[in-house]
Motif scaffolding. Structure first.
Motif, short mmCIF file in Angstrom:
data_model
loop_
_atom_site.label_atom_id
_atom_site.label_comp_id
_atom_site.label_asym_id
_atom_site.label_seq_id
_atom_site.Cartn_x
_atom_site.Cartn_y
_atom_site.Cartn_z
N PRO A 18 0.66 -0.29 -15.28
CA PRO A 18 -0.60 -0.73 -14.66
C PRO A 18 -1.17 -2.01 -15.25
O PRO A 18 -1.05 -2.26 -16.44
N GLN A 19 -1.79 -2.78 -14.36
CA GLN A 19 -2.68 -3.84 -14.83
C GLN A 19 -4.09 -3.31 -14.61
O GLN A 19 -4.58 -2.53 -15.43
N CYS A 20 -4.76 -3.68 -13.52
CA CYS A 20 -6.12 -3.14 -13.35
C CYS A 20 -6.09 -1.64 -13.11
O CYS A 20 -7.04 -0.94 -13.40
N GLY A 21 -4.98 -1.16 -12.56
CA GLY A 21 -4.81 0.28 -12.39
C GLY A 21 -5.28 0.84 -11.07
O GLY A 21 -4.98 1.98 -10.72
N TYR A 22 -6.01 0.04 -10.31
CA TYR A 22 -6.67 0.57 -9.11
C TYR A 22 -5.68 1.12 -8.09
O TYR A 22 -5.92 2.13 -7.46
N CYS A 23 -4.55 0.45 -7.94
CA CYS A 23 -3.56 0.89 -6.94
C CYS A 23 -2.63 1.97 -7.46
O CYS A 23 -1.80 2.48 -6.73
N GLN A 24 -2.72 2.25 -8.77
CA GLN A 24 -1.64 3.00 -9.40
C GLN A 24 -1.59 4.47 -9.02
O GLN A 24 -0.51 5.06 -8.98
N SER A 25 -2.71 5.09 -8.70
CA SER A 25 -2.65 6.47 -8.22
C SER A 25 -1.73 6.53 -7.01
O SER A 25 -0.85 7.38 -6.91
N ILE A 38 0.39 -1.72 -1.71
CA ILE A 38 -0.05 -3.04 -2.17
C ILE A 38 -0.56 -2.96 -3.60
O ILE A 38 -1.32 -2.06 -3.94
N CYS A 39 -0.12 -3.91 -4.42
CA CYS A 39 -0.69 -4.09 -5.74
C CYS A 39 -1.11 -5.55 -5.85
O CYS A 39 -0.25 -6.43 -5.85
N ARG A 40 -2.39 -5.82 -5.92
CA ARG A 40 -2.86 -7.21 -6.00
C ARG A 40 -2.58 -7.81 -7.36
O ARG A 40 -2.50 -9.02 -7.50
N CYS A 41 -2.48 -6.96 -8.39
CA CYS A 41 -2.19 -7.49 -9.72
C CYS A 41 -0.72 -7.89 -9.84
O CYS A 41 -0.35 -8.61 -10.75
N GLY A 42 0.12 -7.36 -8.95
CA GLY A 42 1.53 -7.75 -8.97
C GLY A 42 2.36 -7.00 -10.00
O GLY A 42 3.16 -7.59 -10.72
N THR A 43 2.22 -5.68 -10.03
CA THR A 43 2.99 -4.89 -11.01
C THR A 43 4.35 -4.47 -10.46
O THR A 43 5.02 -3.60 -11.03
N TYR A 44 4.78 -5.07 -9.36
CA TYR A 44 5.95 -4.58 -8.63
C TYR A 44 7.22 -4.44 -9.46
O TYR A 44 7.98 -3.50 -9.33
N CYS A 99 -9.41 -8.36 -3.95
CA CYS A 99 -9.27 -7.43 -5.08
C CYS A 99 -9.06 -6.04 -4.49
O CYS A 99 -9.65 -5.71 -3.46
N MET A 100 -8.24 -5.23 -5.13
CA MET A 100 -8.01 -3.91 -4.54
C MET A 100 -9.27 -3.06 -4.53
O MET A 100 -9.51 -2.30 -3.60
N GLU A 101 -10.08 -3.17 -5.56
CA GLU A 101 -11.39 -2.49 -5.53
C GLU A 101 -12.34 -3.40 -4.75
O GLU A 101 -12.61 -4.52 -5.17
S1 FES Z 1 -2.61 -2.67 -10.88
FE1 FES Z 1 -4.26 -3.79 -10.02
S2 FES Z 1 -3.90 -3.57 -7.90
FE2 FES Z 1 -2.16 -2.70 -8.78
#
Ligand code: FES
Ligand code: FES
Lengths: 165, 737
Positions: A95-102, A130-136, B353-355
């Motif tokens: 994870p980066q921001c983690g928001y998409c990770q669930s 989609i992951c905006r942080c780009g953790t792909y 932003c995802m959030e």
């Molecule tokens: S970890 Fe931030 S959107 Fe995926």
């Protein structure tokens, strides 16, 4: 009043039947690990399992779900984050921001259940969140790790990040 | 009484509390005072019974260490990097490190001893590393002194490793935890007098440590601002005038009055309307059903077409708003053996932003509280104060990590003003959580500025570039958010990456005759910083055009660049590193082509190679990218690689798909169905090559994005024989050569 079976518990939800399952989960049941990202089935942040199938909960109505349908959210995936996918995610530091990770984790669990040894191509096709942080790159690696494909088909990004002075 | 052991009492610079960027869109606060009156130097409180050693570190009896973090964490990994730097000097056991996020209220109450909390411009680490490391060292010195006092030996005879203090001569040892309480009674030494460790001696910093903030991102337990739950909380959905600058004319409240859960319809400022209900879904459903009449205003006449015309006028303008001049480029190009020219353009982009944007506000008797995702906690505090009309001391910001920031959530605190206006309309003490739908988030961003760029170059008979001319025309971020940054009509920020001065965003080429000009052409669309601010467009313009010139000169892309870089050894070294790891000049599989680019931004040097193929059907595939980065010191190579990978996802997505179209004055692309985002299947194999020279501190989060698009576009040029000059690529027909 609609009833939902979430993570093994029956919950009454006081909502209009056409309420998206996502919002019933977040607002009525109070489980906020399932995220809102787009509301139109594009991003996967809201992914849950229903009877073992991956579903984007923003685009299902509460009335589409029967009380007997078993809904599992990220909170119900395991105790103590012990699911092999969660462990791989931790090991690879995904994870980066983690928001998409669930959503990413729910999608990966679903993929591995159907296909315990996915190839890169299988991962490409299944992991459409989609992951905006780009953790792909790390998502791919962690899926391989959880599948027991060695340490993934690719070297760890961290190890690759060669340092010269 | 505190015993002074190091000769100096701690003296922290009294900084003015100035939230500059909030002054623009946020409605204005520039404060130069201490709102709490006189407060003692040490206003900080020890956390959970631990011993506070200086201002950055708390040590607990079990030797676990709490390191305080002032900057926001939005995924970029600053939290872990800063903790590594403090822990390095502290000399503690890394496995026993946890962090504590500071709030702006605490910072303000302590006269900003923790410095600037703003988190943007890739500054989180480079601007805090010095005082953070000194803070770690202060704590170490106090702990060692306490042990020395206890054993009655000289502090210089002690050594420390992983939080264990040893006096070799007497074979005694103790732990940080055991001496922490005694250490806390000492007066901290003056941080400025401390000699920091040489980076070559680092054991915690500089290593690919795992992030400290991963665990709760794996099980749904992390609470982002959008997840906040408060007793009695209501929910708000909001719609602002879809046309920028438009006003709310009227709404037909009666139409939704009986809808389930609806509590109130609130006019927000003069340009938005919100519905408050018992759940957000009900609020949104009612808002969607609410008949709204807008006074759309002049803005409604604008469209992509009118904006393009407006930008075009900047290409011919005689007056400009910033330039860099060497020699006589026009004459050199006119007299050149060969001339090359091209016009490039890039569109508006949203941050996505995802959030989504959200803000929870509670206003009760003489107190205002807010919970929100923010890259600038202090600007949020200032915004809350302005919006609520309460002094700063009666305002409180609750800190949450962000589900993405990318520049959207800095000084511009538009959402806090909206959320306060909504809360004001409800009974005092009622918390209201306002959430923007994805559509609202896409419609009301501070977008990446739009621009076009016309360039010409002249080559001599040997294919050397003797003259280079550029006219950039487009929107200015400063005009929107920081008018003070425009000096006598000149806005040099829009020329980021083309500067002559070293250090931040220097152009890596020497051209004998150079003319770079910026013509400001603002539109009614609000613009702001977007990851890699300005350098991501400017890098594309420069590096794609240089590619065209190299090809016109009949030279190898790498050699052509090198020939102009002898005065820029750091740029060159990074370019060479990318070329080497990217196997420049080596054979590729059939149908695969390479591109290369280099550029500088945010104090760091970046270069990239890309390998792409274009199928006979015109389908583009980016196979592999190698990105080289010199960020001076590399605090966490694993997280640097993560940021580089992130910059590829953000930058490549924009290259392929990113475009916010304007029609009738409003944004067209309101969700991910048309504003497509790069997904895993399209993500190339990314290799990060970190080549730190250890003689400066550069940024990490943003720098590499500026070479992503040009490396890919130059590879496409190689594959198709035609340059791509307009983004995004999605609607363009690519034909394999
Ligand atoms: S970890 Fe931030 S959107 Fe995926
Ligand atoms: S929120 Fe359901 S797919 Fe995006």
């Amino acid at each position: 009043m609609p009833k939902l079976n979430i993570n093994g518990r029956i919950r009454d939800v006081q909502v209009e039947p056409d309420t998206p399952l996502l919002w019933a989960i977040r607002e009525q049941v109070g489980l906020t690990g399932t995220k809102y990202g787009c509301g139109v089935a594009q991003c996967g942040a809201c992914s849950v399992h229903i009877n073992g199938e991956l579903q984007r909960s923003c685009s299902m109505r509460v009335s589409d779900v029967k009380p007997s349908d078993k809904i599992v959210t990220i909170e119900g995936l395991s105790r103590n984050s012990s699911h092999p996918v969660q462990k791989a995610w931790l090991a690879v530091d995904v994870p980066q921001c983690g928001y998409c990770q669930s959503g990413q984790i729910m999608a990966a669990v679903s993929l591995l259940k159907k296909n315990p040894k996915p190839t890169d191509k299988d991962i490409d096709e299944a992991m459409t969140n989609i992951c905006r942080c780009g953790t792909y790159q790390r998502v791919r690696e962690a899926v391989h790790m959880a599948a027991g494909n060695g340490n993934g088909t690719r070297a760890r990004s961290a190890d690759r990040a060669s340092r010269r002075s | 009484m505190k015993k002074i052991v190091f000769g100096n009492t701690a003296k922290f610079t009294r900084r003015k509390f100035i939230v500059g960027s909030a002054a623009a869109a946020g409605g204005g606060l520039a404060l130069g005072f201490n709102p709490f009156g006189a407060i003692g130097e040490a206003a900080a409180q020890a956390a959970n019974g631990g011993a506070e050693l200086g201002i950055w570190v708390v040590v607990k009896p079990d030797s676990s260490c709490v390191i305080r973090i002032a900057r926001s964490e939005m995924g970029q990994g600053t939290l872990t990097g800063l903790a590594q730097l403090v822990a390095e000097e502290l000399g503690c056991d890394w496995k026993k490190v946890t962090t504590e996020g500071l709030t702006p209220n605490r910072n303000l109450a302590a006269k900003r001893v923790w410095g600037n909390m703003s988190t943007g411009g890739s500054q989180g680490i480079r601007q805090s590393q010095d005082y953070g490391r000194r803070g770690g060292a202060v704590a170490r010195m106090m702990l060692l002194q306490a042990a020395a006092d206890q054993w009655k030996v000289l502090v210089g005879e002690l050594t420390v490793a992983s939080g264990v203090i040893t006096h070799a001569a007497s074979k005694r040892s103790t732990t940080y935890g055991k001496v922490a309480a005694a250490a806390a009674k000492l007066t901290p030494p003056d941080p400025k007098t401390i000699k920091l460790k040489e980076p070559k001696d680092w054991t915690i910093a500089g290593k690919p440590m795992k992030r400290l903030d991963t665990a709760d991102k794996l099980n749904g337990s992390k609470v982002y601002a959008i997840d906040v739950k408060l007793p009695g909380m209501l929910h708000a959905a909001i719609k602002a005038s879809p046309v920028f600058g438009g006003k709310l004319k009227s709404v037909d409240e009666a139409k939704i009055a009986s809808m389930p859960g609806v509590k109130k319809v609130v006019k927000v400022s003069d340009n938005a309307v919100a519905v408050v209900a018992d759940t957000w879904w009900r609020a949104k459903t009612a808002l969607d059903a609410l008949p709204i009449v807008w006074d759309e205003g002049e803005g409604a006449k604008a469209s992509d077409k009118t904006i393009a015309e407006h930008l075009k006028s900047g290409l011919a303008a005689t007056e400009t708003n910033g330039e860099r001049i060497h020699g006589d480029a026009k004459a050199a190009i006119a007299g050149a053996a060969k001339k090359v020219s091209a016009t490039y353009s890039t569109p508006f982009l949203s941050h996505a932003c995802m959030e989504v944007g959200n803000c929870t506000v509670k206003l009760s008797d003489g107190k205002a509280e807010a919970w929100l995702p923010t890259q600038n906690l202090e600007a949020s505090l200032a915004g809350l104060s302005t919006a609520s009309g309460l002094p700063l001391a009666q305002c409180e910001i609750h800190r949450h990590d962000l589900g993405g920031g990318f520049g959207r959530r800095g000084g511009t605190q538009d959402y806090i003003h909206q959320a306060v206006a909504i809360a004001k309309a409800m009974p005092a003490g009622t918390p209201v959580k306002m959430i923007w739908s994805r559509e609202e988030d896409q419609a009301h961003d501070f977008f990446r500025p739009i621009s076009i760029c016309e360039m010409s170059a002249g080559l001599d008979a040997q294919g050397n570039m003797v003259g280079f001319q550029m006219r950039l025309s487009g929107q200015s971020i400063n005009a929107q958010l920081n008018p003070a940054g425009i000096v006598r009509g000149k806005d040099m920020r829009q020329l980021q990456g083309y500067y002559e001065a070293p250090g931040d965003a220097q152009l890596g080429y020497t051209v004998p005759n150079l003319l770079l000009e910026y013509a400001m052409r603002n539109t009614h669309v609000p613009v702001g910083p977007w990851r890699g601010v300005n350098t991501n467009q400017n890098g594309l313009y420069m590096e794609c055009f240089i590619e065209e010139v190299a090809r016109a000169a009949g030279k190898d892309s790498l050699e052509f660049r090198r020939s102009m870089m002898s005065k820029h050894p750091k740029h060159l070294a990074v370019l060479n590193a990318a070329a080497e790891k990217g196997n420049w000049g080596k054979p590729l599989p059939p149908g695969v082509h390479r591109g290369i680019a280099q550029f500088m931004g945010y104090g760091s040097y970046s270069a990239a190679t890309a390998e792409v193929s274009v199928s006979p059907q015109g389908k583009l595939k980016v196979h592999r990218m190698v990105l080289a980065l010199n960020c001076g010191h590399a605090v966490n190579p694993s997280q640097i690689a993560a940021q580089v990978e992130g910059s590829v996802a953000y930058g490549l997505g924009a290259t392929l798909y990113g475009e916010m179209r304007v029609e009738n004055g409003r944004m067209v692309d309101l969700n991910f169905d048309t504003y497509e985002i790069l997904k895993l299947a399209e993500f190339p194999k990314v290799e990060t090559v970190i080549v730190p020279t250890h003689d400066f501190w550069g940024g990490v989060g943003e720098p590499t994005i500026c070479v992503v698009a040009p490396a890919v576009l130059n590879a496409i040029f190689a594959a198709t024989g035609k340059p791509v000059r307009t983004l995004p690529i999605k609607d363009q027909k690519l034909t394999a050569a």
